[in-house]
Design an enzyme around this catalytic site. Structure first.
Site, short mmCIF file in Angstrom:
data_model
loop_
_atom_site.label_atom_id
_atom_site.label_comp_id
_atom_site.label_asym_id
_atom_site.label_seq_id
_atom_site.Cartn_x
_atom_site.Cartn_y
_atom_site.Cartn_z
N ASP A 50 28.35 -2.28 12.48
CA ASP A 50 28.37 -0.97 11.83
C ASP A 50 28.39 0.14 12.87
O ASP A 50 29.20 1.06 12.81
CB ASP A 50 27.14 -0.83 10.92
CG ASP A 50 27.06 0.54 10.27
OD1 ASP A 50 28.08 0.99 9.74
OD2 ASP A 50 25.98 1.15 10.31
N ASP B 102 23.53 -2.42 23.59
CA ASP B 102 23.44 -1.11 24.27
C ASP B 102 24.53 -0.96 25.32
O ASP B 102 25.21 0.06 25.41
CB ASP B 102 22.03 -0.87 24.85
CG ASP B 102 21.40 -2.11 25.48
OD1 ASP B 102 22.03 -3.18 25.46
OD2 ASP B 102 20.26 -2.00 25.99
N TYR C 280 0.84 -1.21 0.00
CA TYR C 280 0.00 0.00 0.00
C TYR C 280 0.87 1.26 0.00
O TYR C 280 0.64 2.19 0.77
CB TYR C 280 -0.94 0.01 1.22
CG TYR C 280 -1.60 -1.31 1.51
CD1 TYR C 280 -2.45 -1.90 0.58
CD2 TYR C 280 -1.35 -1.98 2.71
CE1 TYR C 280 -3.04 -3.13 0.85
CE2 TYR C 280 -1.94 -3.20 2.98
CZ TYR C 280 -2.78 -3.77 2.04
OH TYR C 280 -3.36 -4.98 2.31
C1 IPM Z 1 29.79 1.26 6.49
C2 IPM Z 1 28.64 2.08 5.97
C3 IPM Z 1 27.68 1.20 5.17
C4 IPM Z 1 27.19 0.09 6.08
C5 IPM Z 1 26.49 1.95 4.58
C6 IPM Z 1 26.96 3.10 3.74
C7 IPM Z 1 25.56 1.06 3.83
O1 IPM Z 1 28.00 2.73 7.01
O2 IPM Z 1 30.49 0.61 5.68
O3 IPM Z 1 30.02 1.28 7.70
O4 IPM Z 1 26.30 0.31 6.90
O5 IPM Z 1 27.70 -1.01 5.95
MN MN Z 2 29.04 2.58 8.92
#
Ligand code: IPM
Ligand code: MN
Ligand code: NAD
Length: 352
Positions: free
Chosen positions: A244, A220, A143
């Site tokens: 990340d 966390d 949607y």
């Molecule tokens: C990293 C970047 C990437 C990730 C993004 C740009 C998709 O933040 O390489 O750390 O999250 O892997």
């Molecule tokens: Mn990153």
């Protein structure tokens, strides 16, 4: 002869790759290294021209190289999911680069925003799962655009996927032979399926490594401990998203995003591995000539190591360390006044 595919990408990626190649060329002769760099213009500018970040057979074109050297991807005028899902993330998956290796070291001469730390008090490496988990790219919209719109984004955790990256982390802890410790990052208190499989797999693999001590931290709390007591970490293994997030913290507590190197590896070497720093295209400083090229240069050292050129990799890392220690040729992120190319020229001189 090392055949490298070069994707400079966007923003500061273009400039820092320039300097890193300068250094890789400079270090080559005395180690008998020969490079063949092949440039691919895939980027947001390519998108403006062609309506896609790279051609449909782009990944196939990369398959025969010994390595991919990438700057950064991301442009303020294109939504990030378009640029990243159009270039970077499909390459990680296509070549099954299931380990994202991200060291954080507090080098002499660098000031951490954390008080009271001495050089090398932080010396950790994050092993980030890099092909599945929260980044599996499974989901969709229903949607679309209507008030009742639904978005589904599914995380995918497989036993195989968890096991291989966790095993890599244990092997790395052994090989580093520092604290001989692995920390697992989890969130199984709230995510009762994927993260529970992660925890179980971690416990099973740990049994095979009685010489390596372990602990498990909720993400966390791990964010808190990266600030509160980063000295205690050695090897840290986490899912795609948790890795990340933790590695931006790891970068800034060791001085700058401009120092954080990274490698996307297929340790089986069936697929080609990709070397790109932790930072992005930094639109806030792009085009100003002040981006720190050291992260890309240290990423180049990781590529040298992957290619079996350990002595050359040592030379590059030592040149960066020495430059940080002396503190005269630094970009503004580290309190200096040098330019991107000024730092590149200086390091190229040091290694040649
Ligand atoms: C990293 C970047 C990437 C990730 C993004 C740009 C998709 O933040 O390489 O750390 O999250 O892997
Ligand atoms: Mn990153
Ligand atoms: P970023 O890493 O680009 O920048 C974060 C902050 O760190 C900015 O203040 C920037 O100026 C600074 N910084 C980063 N690298 C630096 C360097 N080498 N020298 C000095 N300072 C540096 O993250 P962001 O601003 O969140 O993202 C910008 C764009 O890059 C977005 O489009 C994002 O999706 C993309 N991105 C791409 C990658 C990649 O291609 N591997 C990684 C992260 C972000």
């Amino acid at each position: 002869m090392h055949r490298i595919a070069v994707i400079r990408g966007d923003g500061i990626g273009v400039d820092v790759v320039e300097e890193a190649i300068k250094v890789l060329e400079a270090v080559a002769p005395k180690h008998g290294i020969e490079w063949e760099f092949t440039e691919f213009p895939w980027s947001s500018n390519y998108y403006f021209e062609h309506g896609e970040m790279m051609p449909a057979d782009g990944p196939d074109q990369l398959a025969e190289f010994d390595g991919i050297f990438l700057g950064a991807v991301g442009h303020p005028e294109i939504q990030d999911h378009v640029t990243l899902n159009g270039l970077l993330l499909p390459i990680r998956r296509r070549f099954d680069q299931y380990v994202c290796l991200r060291p954080s070291v507090l080098y002499p001469g660098v000031t951490s925003p954390l008080a009271g730390l001495k050089p090398y008090d932080i010396d950790l490496v994050v092993v980030r799962e890099n092909t599945e988990g929260e980044y599996a790219n499974v989901g969709g919209f229903q949607y679309e655009g209507r008030p009742e719109e639904v978005a589904v984004q599914t995380a995918v955790f497989t036993r195989h996927g968890c096991e291989r990256v966790i095993r890599f982390a244990f092997d790395l802890a052994r090989q580093r032979n520092k604290k001989n410790h692995v920390t697992s990052i989890t969130k199984s208190n709230a995510l009762g399926y994927g993260m529970v499989l992660w925890d179980r797999t971690f416990a099973e693999v740990a049994e095979e490594y009685p010489d390596i001590t372990t602990n498990s931290l909720l993400i966390d709390a791990a964010c808190m401990d990266f600030i509160r007591k980063p000295q205690e970490f050695d090897v840290v293994v986490g899912s795609n998203l948790f890795g990340d997030i933790l590695t931006d913290i790891g970068a800034i507590i060791t001085g700058s995003m401009g120092l954080a190197s990274s490698a996307n590896l297929d340790p089986t070497r069936e697929g080609v591995s990709m070397f790109e720093p932790t930072h992005g295209s930094a639109p806030d400083i792009a085009g100003q000539g002040i981006a720190n090229p050291m992260a890309q240069i240290l990423t180049g050292a990781m590529m040298l190591r992957h290619l079996g050129e350990d002595v050359a990799a040592d030379d590059v890392e030592k040149a960066v360390e020495e430059t940080l220690k002396i503190g005269e040729v630094l970009t503004p992120d580290l309190g200096g006044t040098s330019t991107t190319s000024g730092v590149g020229d200086h390091l190229a001189n040091l290694v040649s």
